[in-house]
Design an enzyme around this catalytic site. Structure first.
Site, short mmCIF file in Angstrom:
data_model
loop_
_atom_site.label_atom_id
_atom_site.label_comp_id
_atom_site.label_asym_id
_atom_site.label_seq_id
_atom_site.Cartn_x
_atom_site.Cartn_y
_atom_site.Cartn_z
N GLY A 14 0.79 -1.22 0.00
CA GLY A 14 0.00 0.00 0.00
C GLY A 14 0.82 1.26 0.00
CB CYS A 15 4.28 2.07 0.94
SG CYS A 15 4.00 1.89 2.71
CD GLN A 16 4.13 7.99 -4.34
OE1 GLN A 16 3.93 8.61 -3.31
NE2 GLN A 16 4.29 8.56 -5.50
CB SER A 17 8.56 4.25 -1.74
OG SER A 17 8.49 5.57 -2.18
#
Length: 139
Positions: free
Chosen positions: A50-53
């Protein structure tokens, strides 16, 4: 040192900087100083979804305390998870589970993050508490 005391120490350090760009530079530096995560731990099992990175989080249970290792492919994200590692590493599962992690809101950093990165902070905190919960029965 208690979790609350570690949080206050971080807030005091960040308070020394006049603007958010200096605070970000400091946070990036914290990420660079973290204990390196072994390459074999940077895998899908440790990935925070769920993290962009890409952000990897590993936790072990040693002598009644949770030990965290983390890494990211983004310097700012690595710095952000370094904040949580600094505050929660080497604490008991119960202390982690009851910790109020809203100190991140007090840093003033969140206002300058894209919404997806700000959401990643919540995911990081949740995952660190989840890892502690997994060890709680062993404490």
């Amino acid at each position: 040192m208690s979790i609350a005391a570690k949080q206050q120490e971080l807030l005091d350090e960040l308070g020394l900087f006049q603007d958010w760009t200096e605070r970000y530079e400091y946070v990036i530096g914290l990420g660079r100083k973290m204990t390196p995560m072994p390459e074999e731990s940077r895998n899908s099992e440790h990935l925070i979804k769920g993290c962009q990175s890409q952000v990897w989080l590993d936790a072990t249970f040693e002598n009644g305390k949770v030990r965290y290792l983390a890494d990211s492919d983004s310097v700012i994200t690595k710095g952000m998870i370094a904040l949580f590692v600094r505050v929660l590493d080497d604490e008991t599962p119960d202390a982690i589970l009851t910790a109020d992690l809203s100190f991140v809101d007090q840093t003033g950093l969140k206002e300058h993050l894209a919404p997806t990165r700000a959401n990643a902070l919540n995911l990081m905190a949740t995952q660190m508490k989840q890892r502690a919960l997994n060890f709680a029965s062993q404490a």
